[in-house]
Motif scaffolding. Structure first.
Motif, PDB file in Angstrom:
ATOM      1  N   LYS A 113       0.817  -1.205   0.000  1.00 36.35           N
ATOM      2  CA  LYS A 113       0.000   0.000   0.000  1.00 36.35           C
ATOM      3  C   LYS A 113       0.854   1.260   0.000  1.00 36.35           C
ATOM      4  CE  LYS A 113      -4.038   1.956   2.358  1.00 36.35           C
ATOM      5  NZ  LYS A 113      -4.962   1.774   3.503  1.00 36.35           N
ATOM      6  N   PHE A 114       0.769   2.029  -1.068  1.00 40.17           N
ATOM      7  CA  PHE A 114       1.498   3.289  -1.237  1.00 40.17           C
ATOM      8  C   PHE A 114       1.001   3.861  -2.557  1.00 40.17           C
ATOM      9  CE2 PHE A 114       5.809   5.367  -2.349  1.00 40.17           C
ATOM     10  CZ  PHE A 114       5.502   6.519  -1.650  1.00 40.17           C
ATOM     11  N   ASP A 115       0.500   5.076  -2.545  1.00 43.31           N
ATOM     12  CA  ASP A 115      -0.157   5.633  -3.732  1.00 43.31           C
ATOM     13  C   ASP A 115       0.647   5.471  -5.021  1.00 43.31           C
ATOM     14  OD1 ASP A 115      -2.424   6.298  -2.360  1.00 43.31           O
ATOM     15  OD2 ASP A 115      -1.915   8.412  -2.093  1.00 43.31           O
ATOM     16  N   PRO A 116       1.939   5.821  -5.034  1.00 40.11           N
ATOM     17  CA  PRO A 116       2.701   5.644  -6.283  1.00 40.11           C
ATOM     18  C   PRO A 116       2.744   4.203  -6.777  1.00 40.11           C
ATOM     19  CG  PRO A 116       3.860   7.142  -4.817  1.00 40.11           C
ATOM     20  CD  PRO A 116       2.733   6.538  -4.023  1.00 40.11           C
ATOM     21  N   PHE A 117       2.776   3.234  -5.848  1.00 46.93           N
ATOM     22  CA  PHE A 117       2.764   1.831  -6.265  1.00 46.93           C
ATOM     23  C   PHE A 117       1.425   1.477  -6.903  1.00 46.93           C
ATOM     24  CE2 PHE A 117       5.849   0.441  -2.626  1.00 46.93           C
ATOM     25  CZ  PHE A 117       6.847   1.194  -3.205  1.00 46.93           C
ATOM     26  N   GLU A 118       0.353   1.871  -6.232  1.00 51.91           N
ATOM     27  CA  GLU A 118      -0.979   1.539  -6.712  1.00 51.91           C
ATOM     28  C   GLU A 118      -1.251   2.178  -8.071  1.00 51.91           C
ATOM     29  OE1 GLU A 118      -3.720   2.564  -3.484  1.00 51.91           O
ATOM     30  OE2 GLU A 118      -2.080   2.160  -2.093  1.00 51.91           O
ATOM     31  N   GLN A 119      -0.882   3.452  -8.214  1.00 52.01           N
ATOM     32  CA  GLN A 119      -1.101   4.156  -9.474  1.00 52.01           C
ATOM     33  C   GLN A 119      -0.278   3.536 -10.597  1.00 52.01           C
ATOM     34  OE1 GLN A 119      -0.027   8.116  -8.271  1.00 52.01           O
ATOM     35  NE2 GLN A 119      -1.756   8.276  -6.863  1.00 52.01           N
ATOM     36  N   SER A 120       0.968   3.183 -10.290  1.00 53.81           N
ATOM     37  CA  SER A 120       1.838   2.591 -11.303  1.00 53.81           C
ATOM     38  C   SER A 120       1.304   1.242 -11.774  1.00 53.81           C
ATOM     39  CB  SER A 120       3.261   2.428 -10.756  1.00 53.81           C
ATOM     40  OG  SER A 120       3.837   3.680 -10.469  1.00 53.81           O
ATOM     41  N   MET A 121       0.882   0.398 -10.834  1.00 52.86           N
ATOM     42  CA  MET A 121       0.384  -0.918 -11.215  1.00 52.86           C
ATOM     43  C   MET A 121      -0.828  -0.812 -12.135  1.00 52.86           C
ATOM     44  SD  MET A 121       2.465  -3.109  -9.929  1.00 52.86           S
ATOM     45  CE  MET A 121       3.678  -1.843 -10.319  1.00 52.86           C
ATOM     46  N   LEU A 122      -1.734   0.113 -11.824  1.00 56.07           N
ATOM     47  CA  LEU A 122      -2.918   0.309 -12.672  1.00 56.07           C
ATOM     48  C   LEU A 122      -2.525   0.756 -14.073  1.00 56.07           C
ATOM     49  CD1 LEU A 122      -5.362   2.039 -10.158  1.00 56.07           C
ATOM     50  CD2 LEU A 122      -5.731  -0.154 -11.309  1.00 56.07           C
ATOM     51  N   LYS A 123      -1.590   1.687 -14.169  1.00 55.69           N
ATOM     52  CA  LYS A 123      -1.149   2.173 -15.475  1.00 55.69           C
ATOM     53  C   LYS A 123      -0.464   1.069 -16.264  1.00 55.69           C
ATOM     54  CE  LYS A 123      -0.638   7.059 -14.232  1.00 55.69           C
ATOM     55  NZ  LYS A 123       0.305   8.193 -14.059  1.00 55.69           N
ATOM     56  N   PHE A 124       0.381   0.298 -15.596  1.00 55.74           N
ATOM     57  CA  PHE A 124       1.095  -0.778 -16.287  1.00 55.74           C
ATOM     58  C   PHE A 124       0.106  -1.810 -16.833  1.00 55.74           C
ATOM     59  CE2 PHE A 124       5.128  -0.225 -13.441  1.00 55.74           C
ATOM     60  CZ  PHE A 124       5.334   1.016 -14.009  1.00 55.74           C
ATOM     61  N   TRP A 125      -0.913  -2.114 -16.031  1.00 59.58           N
ATOM     62  CA  TRP A 125      -1.887  -3.111 -16.483  1.00 59.58           C
ATOM     63  C   TRP A 125      -2.670  -2.608 -17.694  1.00 59.58           C
ATOM     64  CZ3 TRP A 125      -2.567  -8.036 -16.297  1.00 59.58           C
ATOM     65  CH2 TRP A 125      -3.783  -8.581 -16.688  1.00 59.58           C
ATOM     66  N   HIS A 126      -3.081  -1.359 -17.669  1.00 60.40           N
ATOM     67  CA  HIS A 126      -3.804  -0.806 -18.822  1.00 60.40           C
ATOM     68  C   HIS A 126      -2.922  -0.820 -20.064  1.00 60.40           C
ATOM     69  CE1 HIS A 126      -7.271   0.126 -16.505  1.00 60.40           C
ATOM     70  NE2 HIS A 126      -6.743   1.134 -15.826  1.00 60.40           N
ATOM     71  N   GLN A 127      -1.659  -0.471 -19.910  1.00 56.91           N
ATOM     72  CA  GLN A 127      -0.727  -0.496 -21.043  1.00 56.91           C
ATOM     73  C   GLN A 127      -0.533  -1.927 -21.551  1.00 56.91           C
ATOM     74  OE1 GLN A 127       2.728   1.265 -19.265  1.00 56.91           O
ATOM     75  NE2 GLN A 127       1.965   3.374 -19.440  1.00 56.91           N
ATOM     76  N   TYR A 128      -0.404  -2.843 -20.621  1.00 49.74           N
ATOM     77  CA  TYR A 128      -0.197  -4.248 -20.981  1.00 49.74           C
ATOM     78  C   TYR A 128      -1.393  -4.795 -21.756  1.00 49.74           C
ATOM     79  CZ  TYR A 128       0.281  -9.305 -20.278  1.00 49.74           C
ATOM     80  OH  TYR A 128       0.354 -10.662 -20.467  1.00 49.74           O
ATOM     81  N   LYS A 129      -2.595  -4.531 -21.277  1.00 49.34           N
ATOM     82  CA  LYS A 129      -3.803  -5.027 -21.933  1.00 49.34           C
ATOM     83  C   LYS A 129      -3.941  -4.459 -23.345  1.00 49.34           C
ATOM     84  CE  LYS A 129      -7.697  -5.986 -20.230  1.00 49.34           C
ATOM     85  NZ  LYS A 129      -9.039  -5.985 -19.629  1.00 49.34           N
ATOM     86  N   GLN A 130      -3.640  -3.151 -23.489  1.00 48.23           N
ATOM     87  CA  GLN A 130      -3.746  -2.532 -24.810  1.00 48.23           C
ATOM     88  C   GLN A 130      -2.708  -3.099 -25.770  1.00 48.23           C
ATOM     89  OE1 GLN A 130      -3.442   1.684 -24.167  1.00 48.23           O
ATOM     90  NE2 GLN A 130      -5.568   1.906 -23.521  1.00 48.23           N
ATOM     91  N   LEU A 131      -1.504  -3.316 -25.278  1.00 45.50           N
ATOM     92  CA  LEU A 131      -0.411  -3.777 -26.134  1.00 45.50           C
ATOM     93  C   LEU A 131      -0.627  -5.214 -26.595  1.00 45.50           C
ATOM     94  CD1 LEU A 131       2.344  -3.025 -27.343  1.00 45.50           C
ATOM     95  CD2 LEU A 131       3.408  -3.937 -25.267  1.00 45.50           C
ATOM     96  N   TYR A 132      -1.116  -6.059 -25.693  1.00 48.00           N
ATOM     97  CA  TYR A 132      -1.234  -7.485 -26.022  1.00 48.00           C
ATOM     98  C   TYR A 132      -2.678  -7.946 -26.215  1.00 48.00           C
ATOM     99  CZ  TYR A 132       3.682  -7.644 -24.721  1.00 48.00           C
ATOM    100  OH  TYR A 132       5.024  -7.420 -24.665  1.00 48.00           O
TER     101      TYR A 132
END
Length: 407
Positions: free
Chosen positions: A10-29
């Motif tokens: 739990k830490f805002d930068p971690f949570e925000q980063s994980m969400l962004k990475f997942w959205h990027q991953y889903k779009q890319l693949y």
């Protein structure tokens, strides 16, 4: 539809980063998969992974796990070994991406059970606007007849912290994370021990608390919390994230904390000290090298996951150069060499390139399967020092007896 569950520190930068990475991953693949990110503080994370056996009962697919817990997780068979995945489809620039200081704890005689997620050894974090202020410098000289400077010894640390303590202005000289969670106070105790020339382990590799220097370290911590002369008033109930947030709110002149909280306060749009942060070596006794501590976070796959291939594919994406850099700009600390020396990163965070030097001298805690138990004994000892009048030597001797029984 498959669904992944990710236990996130739990830490805002971690949570925000994980969400962004997942959205990027889903779009890319074009992956038709859902994911549930569950932010958990340290105690909650340990409880779900170990007490509730979440690593092997199927509760989690992906987890953030720190090096304090990695040996216990490996001994219990709770983490998926990544070697076949790494050989078949390694992360970008895998062989030269990371410092050796970020690869050892997760390597058990060649079995790799995690990849670096977030790091940033402990250091002294300071507010440049205060230390570089001509007004503050003059006022300090008027009082102490010496120049205001970033402290190099604990004696100077207390002096400067006293100077900057102004409760009427909601400003305090320093903050320590005293919340008893088996981590923060333990780290602080080790820093105090090492900064006085002491060692946590004896020549046989066993934890040794029954020593004069350890009592001196505990006395310093006790006096700091009980005297409260320069300490942020919430220190006893703050863990490291909350201490870092207090610094970012402009309530603290300097603190010994993780590098990540310095970089976060430097760039976060809500930070009251944005653009006014720097780091320095942790104070130490004369003729003792400034200590640091390297405890890092990893991406890992739970052995109980039914989606290991997909989980690894996402981790492989998340540790790539672009994502590692993005984590740093979000307020976490990227682990790749490429991030540490990135021109854009250092333009925003001018002290980022000091990470390599920190890693060269940073100490590590013992990689023991029972380290969490030992850490809780040390943690309780520190709490007793703050809340009782028992001599530090007595408390440490009692702690040593408990540790000897679980070795």
């Amino acid at each position: 539809m498959a669904k992944l569950r990710f236990a996130v520190r739990k830490f805002d930068p971690f949570e925000q980063s994980m969400l962004k990475f997942w959205h990027q991953y889903k779009q890319l693949y074009a992956v038709d998969v859902d994911i549930e990110f569950v932010p958990l503080d340290l105690e909650e994370l340990y409880d779900t992974l170990f007490v509730k056996r979440g690593l092997d009962n199927g509760d989690w697919d992906l987890v953030h796990i720190n090096t304090d817990w990695i040996a216990q997780a490996f001994e219990q068979g709770g983490l998926h070994v990544l070697n076949e995945d790494l050989n078949r489809n390694p992360p970008e620039e895998y062989s030269e991406a990371w410092s050796s200081s970020l690869l050892g704890f997760q390597n058990f005689e060649g079995q790799i059970v995690g990849l670096p997620f977030h790091d940033g050894p402990e250091c002294l974090v300071i507010r440049k606007d205060l230390f570089e202020s001509k007004k503050e410098q003059q006022q300090f000289f008027n009082i102490y007849k010496r120049e205001l400077a970033v402290p190099k010894t604990w004696e100077d640390f207390l002096l400067v912290a006293d100077f900057f303590t102004r409760p009427a202005d909601n400003l305090y000289g320093t903050v320590f994370a005293g919340y008893p969670d088996g981590h923060n106070a333990v780290f602080d105790f080790c820093i105090q021990l090492w900064s006085r020339g002491g060692e946590l382990l004896n020549s046989e590799g066993n934890v040794n608390l029954n020593q004069v220097i350890a009592a001196e370290a505990l006395d310093f911590y006790r006096d700091l919390f009980r005297g409260k002369r320069c300490l942020h008033p919430s220190s006893a109930v703050y863990e490291s994230v909350q201490a870092g947030q207090a610094f970012a709110r402009g309530e603290v002149a300097m603190m010994v904390n993780w590098f990540g909280f310095a970089s976060w306060a430097q760039i976060d749009e809500t930070s009251a000290v944005r653009g006014q942060v720097d780091i320095a070596p942790i104070p130490a006794n004369e003729n003792v090298a400034a200590p640091s501590l390297n405890v890092y976070w990893l991406y890992a796959i739970a052995e109980g996951s039914n989606h290991k291939a997909l989980a690894y594919d996402f981790i492989r994406f998340a540790v790539a150069k672009e994502q590692d850099k993005a984590l740093s700009l979000e307020g976490g600390v990227g682990c790749r060499y490429s991030t540490w020396y990135d021109t854009n990163i250092n333009a925003h965070i001018p002290f980022y390139n000091k990470l390599a030097a920190l890693h060269e001298t940073a100490r590590t805690l013992p990689r023991l399967a029972n380290w969490p138990d030992i850490a809780h004994i040390i943690d309780k000892t520190v709490s007793q020092a703050i809340t009782t009048d028992d001599a530090s030597s007595t408390l440490l001797a009692e702690a040593q007896e408990k540790i000897n029984k679980i070795h």
